[in-house]
Design a protein around this motif. Structure first.
Motif, PDB file in Angstrom:
ATOM      1  N   ILE A  54       0.855  -1.181   0.000  1.00  0.00           N
ATOM      2  CA  ILE A  54       0.000   0.000   0.000  1.00  0.00           C
ATOM      3  C   ILE A  54       0.896   1.238   0.000  1.00  0.00           C
ATOM      4  O   ILE A  54       1.902   1.287   0.708  1.00  0.00           O
ATOM      5  CB  ILE A  54      -0.973  -0.014   1.214  1.00  0.00           C
ATOM      6  N   THR A  92      -0.397  -4.179   4.037  1.00  0.00           N
ATOM      7  CA  THR A  92      -1.697  -4.204   4.694  1.00  0.00           C
ATOM      8  C   THR A  92      -2.309  -5.584   4.472  1.00  0.00           C
ATOM      9  O   THR A  92      -2.069  -6.215   3.447  1.00  0.00           O
ATOM     10  CB  THR A  92      -2.631  -3.086   4.170  1.00  0.00           C
ATOM     11  N   GLY A  94      -4.399  -8.373   3.223  1.00  0.00           N
ATOM     12  CA  GLY A  94      -5.183  -8.510   2.003  1.00  0.00           C
ATOM     13  C   GLY A  94      -6.301  -9.513   2.196  1.00  0.00           C
ATOM     14  O   GLY A  94      -6.472 -10.033   3.289  1.00  0.00           O
ATOM     15  N   CYS A  97      -8.235  -3.937  -0.265  1.00  0.00           N
ATOM     16  CA  CYS A  97      -7.631  -2.689   0.206  1.00  0.00           C
ATOM     17  C   CYS A  97      -8.564  -2.033   1.220  1.00  0.00           C
ATOM     18  O   CYS A  97      -9.790  -2.175   1.129  1.00  0.00           O
ATOM     19  CB  CYS A  97      -7.411  -1.736  -0.966  1.00  0.00           C
ATOM     20  N   TRP A 101      -8.797   3.446  -0.434  1.00  0.00           N
ATOM     21  CA  TRP A 101      -7.764   2.890  -1.310  1.00  0.00           C
ATOM     22  C   TRP A 101      -8.424   1.987  -2.342  1.00  0.00           C
ATOM     23  O   TRP A 101      -9.490   1.442  -2.117  1.00  0.00           O
ATOM     24  CB  TRP A 101      -6.769   2.065  -0.483  1.00  0.00           C
ATOM     25  N   TYR A 102      -7.784   1.783  -3.486  1.00  0.00           N
ATOM     26  CA  TYR A 102      -8.284   0.877  -4.510  1.00  0.00           C
ATOM     27  C   TYR A 102      -7.166  -0.049  -4.970  1.00  0.00           C
ATOM     28  O   TYR A 102      -5.986   0.248  -4.811  1.00  0.00           O
ATOM     29  CB  TYR A 102      -8.867   1.647  -5.701  1.00  0.00           C
ATOM     30  N   ARG A 103      -7.547  -1.207  -5.516  1.00  0.00           N
ATOM     31  CA  ARG A 103      -6.565  -2.178  -6.005  1.00  0.00           C
ATOM     32  C   ARG A 103      -6.057  -1.747  -7.372  1.00  0.00           C
ATOM     33  O   ARG A 103      -6.824  -1.368  -8.241  1.00  0.00           O
ATOM     34  CB  ARG A 103      -7.195  -3.561  -6.087  1.00  0.00           C
ATOM     35  N   CYS A 112      -2.268  -1.458  -3.295  1.00  0.00           N
ATOM     36  CA  CYS A 112      -3.332  -0.515  -2.955  1.00  0.00           C
ATOM     37  C   CYS A 112      -2.813   0.901  -3.169  1.00  0.00           C
ATOM     38  O   CYS A 112      -1.727   1.237  -2.715  1.00  0.00           O
ATOM     39  CB  CYS A 112      -3.752  -0.676  -1.497  1.00  0.00           C
ATOM     40  N   SER A 113      -3.617   1.713  -3.845  1.00  0.00           N
ATOM     41  CA  SER A 113      -3.250   3.108  -4.083  1.00  0.00           C
ATOM     42  C   SER A 113      -4.397   3.990  -3.596  1.00  0.00           C
ATOM     43  O   SER A 113      -5.554   3.561  -3.582  1.00  0.00           O
ATOM     44  CB  SER A 113      -2.989   3.323  -5.578  1.00  0.00           C
ATOM     45  N   LYS A 121     -14.473   5.549  -0.756  1.00  0.00           N
ATOM     46  CA  LYS A 121     -14.337   4.273  -1.474  1.00  0.00           C
ATOM     47  C   LYS A 121     -14.283   4.584  -2.964  1.00  0.00           C
ATOM     48  O   LYS A 121     -15.071   5.386  -3.456  1.00  0.00           O
ATOM     49  CB  LYS A 121     -15.520   3.351  -1.191  1.00  0.00           C
TER      50      LYS A 121
END
Length: 146
Positions: A54, A92, A94, A97, A101-103, A112-113, A121
Motif C-alpha cells: 500500500i 496491509t 489482504g 484494500c 484505497w483501490y486495487r 493498494c493506491s 471508497k
C-alpha cells in the motif's frame, strides 16, 4: 533539454547509488527496507503472503514541494521532498484494500493506491463510489467538500 538530461542521470545514479538501512523495518515485508539515494525510504517492495503493498501518503513531504534540496541520512543524499522515516510502501492485510484505497496492478504486482481527496471508497483514482461525510458524490467525483 538540460533538465531532462540531469533528471535521467540522477535517476540512473540513484538506482545503483548509495543506500542505508531504514530507521524501522516494515512489518510483513519479505526483504529488508532501504533508504535509497535521492528517493528516500523505499519501504516494502514485496509483502508476505496474505498482504498487499500500500502506498504511504506520508512518504512525500508536501510542505517542501518538489525541491532539489538534499538531506543527509547516514551518508545517503535524499531529496528533502522524500521521507527517510516514512516508507513509500508498507504492507496491509489482504486481499482487499482498506477504505480510501483501490486495487491497482503495477508492473504485474497487485497493490493498494489512494483514492482522490474526499473519497471514502473508489474503484480507480478518478472514479469515486462513496464520499467522506463532508463531500457530495456527483458523477463519480466528490464535490462541494467543506
Amino acid at each position: 533539454m538540460i533538465f531532462t538530461f540531469v533528471f535521467i542521470v540522477g535517476c540512473a545514479v540513484s538506482i545503483h547509488g548509495q543506500k542505508a538501512p531504514c530507521p524501522k523495518e516494515v512489518d510483513h515485508c519479505i526483504h529488508p527496507c532501504s533508504v535509497v539515494q535521492t528517493f528516500g525510504n523505499q519501504g516494502c517492495n514485496q509483502c508476505a503472503d496474505g498482504y498487499l503493498r500500500i502506498s504511504n501518503p506520508k512518504h512525500f513531504n508536501h510542505s517542501a514541494g518538489f525541491s532539489f534540496g538534499m538531506q543527509n541520512y547516514k551518508g545517503v543524499q535524499v531529496l528533502v521532498s522524500q521521507s527517510v522515516t516514512e516508507p513509500q510502501y508498507y504492507c496491509t492485510k489482504g486481499p482487499l484494500c482498506p477504505d480510501g484505497w483501490y486495487r491497482l496492478v503495477e508492473e504485474g504486482e497487485l497493490l493498494c493506491s489512494g483514492c482522490a481527496p474526499g473519497c471514502a471508497k473508489c474503484s480507480t483514482r478518478d472514479v469515486c463510489d462513496a464520499c467522506r461525510d463532508y463531500c457530495v458524490l456527483s458523477s463519480g467525483k466528490c464535490t462541494k467538500c467543506t
